[in-house]
Design an enzyme around this catalytic site. Sequence first.
Site, mmCIF file in Angstrom:
data_model
loop_
_atom_site.group_PDB
_atom_site.id
_atom_site.type_symbol
_atom_site.label_atom_id
_atom_site.label_comp_id
_atom_site.label_asym_id
_atom_site.label_seq_id
_atom_site.Cartn_x
_atom_site.Cartn_y
_atom_site.Cartn_z
ATOM 1 N N CYS A 1 0.839 -1.198 0.000
ATOM 2 C CA CYS A 1 0.000 0.000 0.000
ATOM 3 C C CYS A 1 0.881 1.259 0.000
ATOM 4 C CB CYS A 1 -0.976 -0.046 1.173
ATOM 5 S SG CYS A 1 -2.343 1.133 1.036
ATOM 6 N N HIS B 1 -3.327 -5.185 -0.144
ATOM 7 C CA HIS B 1 -2.884 -5.748 1.141
ATOM 8 C C HIS B 1 -2.901 -7.275 1.071
ATOM 9 C CE1 HIS B 1 -2.807 -2.083 3.704
ATOM 10 N NE2 HIS B 1 -3.659 -1.641 2.793
ATOM 11 N N GLU C 1 -1.461 -9.363 2.883
ATOM 12 C CA GLU C 1 -1.417 -10.005 4.201
ATOM 13 C C GLU C 1 -2.779 -10.527 4.633
ATOM 14 O OE1 GLU C 1 -1.813 -5.504 5.224
ATOM 15 O OE2 GLU C 1 -1.010 -6.775 3.624
#
Length: 546
Positions: free
Chosen positions: A379, A515, A517
């Site tokens: 990001c 993102h 993750e």
Amino acid sequence: MTTRYIFVTGGVVSSLGKGIAAASLAAILEARGLNVTIMKLDPYINVDPGTMSPTQHGEVFVTEDGAETDLDLGHYERFIRTKMNRRNNFTTGRIYEEVLRKERRGDYLGATIQVIPHITNAIKEKVIAGGEGHDVAIVEIGGTVGDIESLPFLESIRQLGVELGRDRTLFMHLTLVPFLGAAGEVKTKPTQHSVKELRSIGIAPDVLICRGDRAIPANERAKISLFCNVEERAVISLKDVDSIYKIPALLRSQGLDDLVVKRFGLECREADLSEWENVIYQEANPNGEVVIGMVGKYIELPDAYKSVNEALKHAGLKNRVSVTIKYIDSQTVEAKGDEVLQGLDGILVPGGFGERGVEGKIQAAKFARENNLPYFGICLGMQVALIEFARNVAGMADAHSTEFNKETPFPVVGLITEWVDEEGNVEQRHEASDLGGTMRLGAQLCHLLEGSKAAQAYKGNSCVERHRHRYEVNNKYRERLEQAGLVFSGLSSDRKLVEMIELKDHPWFVAGQFHPEFTSTPRDGHPLFEGFVAAASAHQKRDLKK
């Protein structure tokens, strides 16, 4: 399908791990072939966590459908295969907002709006809706029993216990059983008082999960059973462990899932926890260690980067190395320079908002680029890498993002004013838009450049990842940046927005606007994190040879 509901509450103190306990039970039930979902009911007045400080609340977890939710939903997705959505998390603020909107429309026909029945009915409707289509729905109530904020939620689940009956509801209560060194024994009194508090509002727990730094002795479990009016086999000892991924097996060994299955009259197979056993084995038997420097601005609370932390660990499992995360305040990089970046095997710059510390992140990206150190930008981490490249390679000395400098002569990153969402609808925003819920949110398709490191990692020409941002690469400067050597390796579905960048002549310098993750799990990992940790391990080996 008839859904059964397990309500999870907590007592004595906060941060006992209700979310982990709920997710672990869900993992066992899923391993028995059941379709399980988990909900989190948060008692705070905010509509959602989207505008809350990461240093107070921890990370904001984004679901596929673009909901900004509590970080516990990240735990849920890492433990079970079911994907969360906006129905899996709601707050007091959202409930009141919806009830008041109905009142303004006249839906209540002039009735006096009260906590009971209007607020509690709204909560019950959301709980029932969130559980539809699943064999079991586990519902975690945020906060601690005794808190005034939690009362409407506790009253709602009490009512559901009566309305749905014992064959469809089960109440599980987490408490603390502390060990007093001076006395040399564990103390059950806090648990007794917590259960007393819960029973005073009409909820009798069926299962007690007793948290502590050690296993609860059998005689103390019998004592808790007697004084709390809970079956002894339903008094579960949950001691501290060195890995949260050991908890499903710990609960399974005490028969918690058998108790649930018998209570609900469910027919299902025995639990197969072999995948979790493999995770635990990999975690306990690494072949090496890598040190990753995480350069961020919220490092005083590691939970602000919870999913990133976990994704790095997952990547370590896949690469058979342990990952040590060195948290580096980006303002420290500004003050002390490159000296704080020495001795690292890779640098990761995660997402964030606001100007504080941004120059330190830019400096970290420069250090990684110039020293051939593996770099992973997420990001804002992608944006600072692009700004650094524009300044120091592409000849745009004062390049910046308009988020931080509206007067920059080279606004290489700017506010997104228009984009196409996952359903093909055109979304529009402007400077005056509200902060909450107005970002580019949720799962978006990304086209990958053939032959790029991104395409190699994903083993294909596209991926779907979750977004949470307002600013994007300014298309006006794309050609100039490409000519200087920057690779735009990922583009949005309409190919108008830059989703990924990387460097050609660098061992591993990859960054994404999304993102990744949020989709990493201990069983499956994530291709970008795996590639990053593999590159960090390779860099370490090259250094050792030197």
